[in-house]
Write an enzyme that holds these catalytic residues in place. Sequence first.
Site, PDB file in Angstrom:
ATOM      1  N   ARG A  77      52.977  30.412  62.703  1.00 36.14           N
ATOM      2  CA  ARG A  77      51.686  30.680  63.345  1.00 36.14           C
ATOM      3  C   ARG A  77      51.578  29.802  64.592  1.00 36.14           C
ATOM      4  NH1 ARG A  77      46.030  28.404  62.442  1.00 36.14           N
ATOM      5  NH2 ARG A  77      44.959  29.737  63.917  1.00 36.14           N
ATOM      6  N   HIS A 121      43.169  29.629  70.869  1.00 34.38           N
ATOM      7  CA  HIS A 121      43.022  28.361  70.155  1.00 34.38           C
ATOM      8  C   HIS A 121      42.536  27.332  71.178  1.00 34.38           C
ATOM      9  CE1 HIS A 121      44.554  25.978  66.443  1.00 34.38           C
ATOM     10  NE2 HIS A 121      43.902  25.111  67.201  1.00 34.38           N
ATOM     11  N   GLU A 166      39.040  29.107  64.450  1.00 38.35           N
ATOM     12  CA  GLU A 166      37.881  28.238  64.208  1.00 38.35           C
ATOM     13  C   GLU A 166      36.815  28.358  65.306  1.00 38.35           C
ATOM     14  OE1 GLU A 166      39.475  24.301  63.765  1.00 38.35           O
ATOM     15  OE2 GLU A 166      40.483  24.767  61.903  1.00 38.35           O
ATOM     16  N   ASN A 299      41.178  28.085  57.161  1.00 32.39           N
ATOM     17  CA  ASN A 299      41.610  26.707  57.410  1.00 32.39           C
ATOM     18  C   ASN A 299      40.783  25.787  56.532  1.00 32.39           C
ATOM     19  OD1 ASN A 299      43.188  27.820  59.382  1.00 32.39           O
ATOM     20  ND2 ASN A 299      42.210  26.781  61.102  1.00 32.39           N
ATOM     21  N   TYR A 301      40.449  21.640  55.234  1.00 33.26           N
ATOM     22  CA  TYR A 301      40.872  20.240  55.258  1.00 33.26           C
ATOM     23  C   TYR A 301      40.132  19.385  54.241  1.00 33.26           C
ATOM     24  CZ  TYR A 301      43.634  21.324  59.323  1.00 33.26           C
ATOM     25  OH  TYR A 301      44.595  21.869  60.151  1.00 33.26           O
ATOM     26  N   GLU A 357      45.710  27.028  57.923  1.00 33.44           N
ATOM     27  CA  GLU A 357      45.898  25.611  58.255  1.00 33.44           C
ATOM     28  C   GLU A 357      45.499  24.779  57.055  1.00 33.44           C
ATOM     29  OE1 GLU A 357      44.045  23.875  61.732  1.00 33.44           O
ATOM     30  OE2 GLU A 357      44.522  25.646  62.920  1.00 33.44           O
TER      31      GLU A 357
HETATM   32  O1  IFM Z   1      44.464  20.084  65.175  1.00 32.94           O
HETATM   33  C1  IFM Z   1      43.422  20.845  64.656  1.00 32.94           C
HETATM   34  C2  IFM Z   1      43.629  22.305  64.976  1.00 32.94           C
HETATM   35  O2  IFM Z   1      43.730  22.510  66.346  1.00 32.94           O
HETATM   36  C3  IFM Z   1      42.478  23.118  64.476  1.00 32.94           C
HETATM   37  N1  IFM Z   1      42.213  22.847  63.076  1.00 32.94           N
HETATM   38  C4  IFM Z   1      42.122  21.474  62.681  1.00 32.94           C
HETATM   39  C5  IFM Z   1      43.331  20.706  63.163  1.00 32.94           C
HETATM   40  C6  IFM Z   1      43.233  19.236  62.710  1.00 32.94           C
HETATM   41  O3  IFM Z   1      42.093  18.633  63.231  1.00 32.94           O
END
Ligand code: IFM
Length: 452
Positions: A77, A121, A166, A299, A301, A357
């Site tokens: 990706r 992006h 995002e 995505n 985190y 992600e």
């Molecule tokens: O690096 C970023 C990415 O560009 C978008 N999602 C989160 C990642 C980590 O912060």
Amino acid sequence: MSQNTFPDGFLWGVATSSQQIEGGRHEGGRGESIWDRFATVPGKIADGSNPDIACDHYRLWRNDIAIMKGLGLGAYRFSIAWPRIQPTGRGAANLAGLDFYDKLVDGLLAAGLEPYPTLYHWDLPQSLQDTGGWAARDTAEAFADYAAIVARRLGDRVKRWTTHNEPWCAATLGYEEGHHAPGHLSPAEGLAAAHHLMLSHGWACEAVRREAPGAELGIVLIHSPAHPATGSAGDIDAARWFDGFFNRWYLDPIFRGAYPADAIADRTANGQLDGGAMPFVKDGDLKAISTPLEFLGVNYYSRVVMRAGANGKPEAVPPPKVPSLTDMGWEVYPAGLEETLLRIHREYAPPVMYVTENGAAYDEPMDADGRIDDQRRIDYLRGHLASCARAAAQGVPLKGYFLWSLLDNFEWGFGYTKKFGLYAVDPQDGRRIPKQSASWYRDVVAANAVTD
Ligand code: IFM
């Protein structure tokens, strides 16, 4: 220890983005992006760096493909830099820019890697920002033209396209909170930008489908479950508030064709919307935004824990027990990924989902033998992959996982200080230095399973 196996055909990949790895700032007729400009403003990038060279992927892409092949991956990706394709965001295509991605796609396919390009992006051509950026409706029209140009050139080989990465970050961090380019502090612009990003997603889907019949389309959304700090009604409402502002503001228009009523009410109550009116939403917009998608990219985190502040204003608080944090200050909370996947499946039912992600920033030293022992990243990934496997076992149509990221790269306002890569990058010569997590990930991919 238990073994979590992934479904047959599960797609393993890594994710990157153009502005964060390519460099080649002035190569091949590339125009200026809003991040090129933002990085020249003193104090905006923590280490005073810029993305001019980044990981030098513009020059080293063949090497990067070879690395991914060596990891046994099935997909990559990446994102396409709009300023390479249209240096001012409008007008004729810049052939050198298209050639770069053309060769990249051919190189990936030759190495057995499926290309998963993202059209945007965050590297908006600066010229478009000069005429209003995403706060202006015209930018959405320009994006659809750009998407058509790219699909016309690559659509014979690229099967799956992602429009945006995002949009919450592009709109809120860029136009409302000032942390990202273009660095504005306007809630009104933030709301309009969010809408135009989504509108452009809908129009770009139409353009790609027209140029590349049979293409599969999706969008990548960032998702964080919001948990109340306590069982109090105020804290529960603060969690609902965050969910509306961060998650559902994007999921609802895309999958339900409407903005969430409670979040509109929140924005009316805080004065952002006058009587709930959204003048930037025109007839037909929500129909375009809710065009059916073949897949959703998620995505993930971390989660957020919310409480009602002293004046009732929702605020994020540190999680209840002392958590393990990554270098971003984000709680390591793998259960949130399973929760996220199940929630989206249950409430929005995209036909296919990918984790597009997931990863962690940790800065680990290199030892005397040149080894980078990043056990903390391995632990993070192990927990999150187990979460994915559990979600898939419960019926979530999860078809793949893209680890963020292949390389330590330009982490936006943090410059090069946050290290998400499976590989470190030598700043002198661009050499890719594998961390322990790279071979660990290779073994996971080969086994199509993870132990936790
Ligand atoms: O690096 C970023 C990415 O560009 C978008 N999602 C989160 C990642 C980590 O912060």
